[in-house]
Structures are given as C-alpha cells and as structure tokens.
Design a protein around this motif. Structure first.
Motif, PDB file in Angstrom:
ATOM      1  N   ASP A  54       0.845  -1.189   0.000  1.00 37.43           N
ATOM      2  CA  ASP A  54       0.000   0.000   0.000  1.00 37.43           C
ATOM      3  C   ASP A  54       0.886   1.247   0.000  1.00 37.43           C
ATOM      4  O   ASP A  54       1.944   1.261   0.612  1.00 37.43           O
ATOM      5  N   ARG A  76      -8.079   9.818 -13.461  1.00 42.40           N
ATOM      6  CA  ARG A  76      -9.072   8.763 -13.208  1.00 42.40           C
ATOM      7  C   ARG A  76      -9.317   7.944 -14.468  1.00 42.40           C
ATOM      8  O   ARG A  76      -9.655   6.760 -14.401  1.00 42.40           O
ATOM      9  N   PRO A  80      -6.089   3.739 -14.559  1.00 39.39           N
ATOM     10  CA  PRO A  80      -6.550   2.340 -14.605  1.00 39.39           C
ATOM     11  C   PRO A  80      -6.245   1.646 -15.930  1.00 39.39           C
ATOM     12  O   PRO A  80      -6.061   0.433 -15.966  1.00 39.39           O
ATOM     13  N   SER A  87      -5.724  -0.007  -7.498  1.00 42.70           N
ATOM     14  CA  SER A  87      -6.799   0.888  -7.049  1.00 42.70           C
ATOM     15  C   SER A  87      -6.238   2.282  -6.831  1.00 42.70           C
ATOM     16  O   SER A  87      -5.136   2.442  -6.297  1.00 42.70           O
ATOM     17  N   ALA A  89      -7.309   6.343  -5.448  1.00 41.10           N
ATOM     18  CA  ALA A  89      -8.247   7.224  -4.757  1.00 41.10           C
ATOM     19  C   ALA A  89      -7.646   8.618  -4.749  1.00 41.10           C
ATOM     20  O   ALA A  89      -6.426   8.777  -4.700  1.00 41.10           O
ATOM     21  N   PRO A 107     -12.149   5.094  -4.250  1.00 41.33           N
ATOM     22  CA  PRO A 107     -11.318   4.429  -5.255  1.00 41.33           C
ATOM     23  C   PRO A 107     -11.984   4.524  -6.616  1.00 41.33           C
ATOM     24  O   PRO A 107     -13.204   4.576  -6.718  1.00 41.33           O
ATOM     25  N   HIS A 108     -11.173   4.546  -7.656  1.00 44.23           N
ATOM     26  CA  HIS A 108     -11.705   4.626  -9.013  1.00 44.23           C
ATOM     27  C   HIS A 108     -12.371   3.300  -9.358  1.00 44.23           C
ATOM     28  O   HIS A 108     -11.739   2.263  -9.336  1.00 44.23           O
ATOM     29  N   ARG A 109     -13.645   3.326  -9.673  1.00 44.36           N
ATOM     30  CA  ARG A 109     -14.377   2.099  -9.986  1.00 44.36           C
ATOM     31  C   ARG A 109     -15.141   2.210 -11.320  1.00 44.36           C
ATOM     32  O   ARG A 109     -15.560   1.230 -11.860  1.00 44.36           O
TER      33      ARG A 109
END
Length: 115
Positions: A54, A76, A80, A87, A89, A107-109
């Motif tokens: 992390d 964003r 990804p 992940s 954020a 978190p980017h989803r």
C-alpha cells in the motif's frame, strides 16, 4: 507484494502523473510506502498505508497550475488503463475537505465518472 515491488509500481504511477501534468505545474511528488517505522511515526502521519503493498503518492502542484479537477478527471481515466489491477483514490487536499465536510476517499471504480 514486497515493498520493492510497491516502490516500482509507485515509479510507474509517478511517470503516468508526469505525462498528464506539465513539469512546470508539478512542485513535488512524494511516495509514502508501507507502514511507518513506529507507532509514534504513525500517530503523527496523515498518511494511512496499511502494509508493504500500500502507498500514498502526494502531488503538490505549483501555485500557477491548471484546474486540479481536470487533472483528477484525466488521471481517473488514464491510470486504470495504464496500470490495471491497481486501485486509485483522490483525497481532498485541504483540511476542510478532509475533516469538516467528511469527504470519503473514493477508489476509481467507474469509467467516465467526473467529480
């Protein structure tokens, strides 16, 4: 994940950030990887990595920079795609945003989302 692997991943994220934000607009980039050395350091830290896999990457923009929201939106979208399985954020940078407004790190989803 070993801390060395996390450091390499942070380097890739930093390279991606520097591709999106012009060098003249980046004042500093700091990586906080893994847990602090002691409980005292943890108590004084505003970072919250929970283990060797992390990390927090803190980007400080120069006083004269373009829209932070636009950069966050771009990152964003691109991070990804460049680094699947990771992940991301984007935390509020100011104390009011962090505490008084009770914003939560997201978190980017989704693709196409915009704050």
């Amino acid at each position: 994940m070993r801390i060395e692997e996390t450091a390499n991943l942070c380097d890739l994220v930093e390279q991606s950030i520097r591709k999106e934000i012009p060098a003249a607009e980046v004042q500093s980039v700091i990586d906080n990887i893994g847990l602090p050395y002691s409980g005292i350091n943890l108590s004084y830290s505003n970072s919250a990595p929970v283990g060797t896999s992390d990390a927090d990457i803190l980007v400080t923009l120069s006083p004269k920079h373009h829209s932070t929201d636009d950069y966050i939106h771009e990152l964003r979208q691109t991070l990804p795609k460049r680094l699947s399985g990771v992940s991301f954020a984007f935390l509020p940078a100011d104390m009011v945003g962090q505490i008084f407004e009770l914003r939560i790190a997201r978190p980017h989803r989704c693709s196409g989302c915009r704050e």
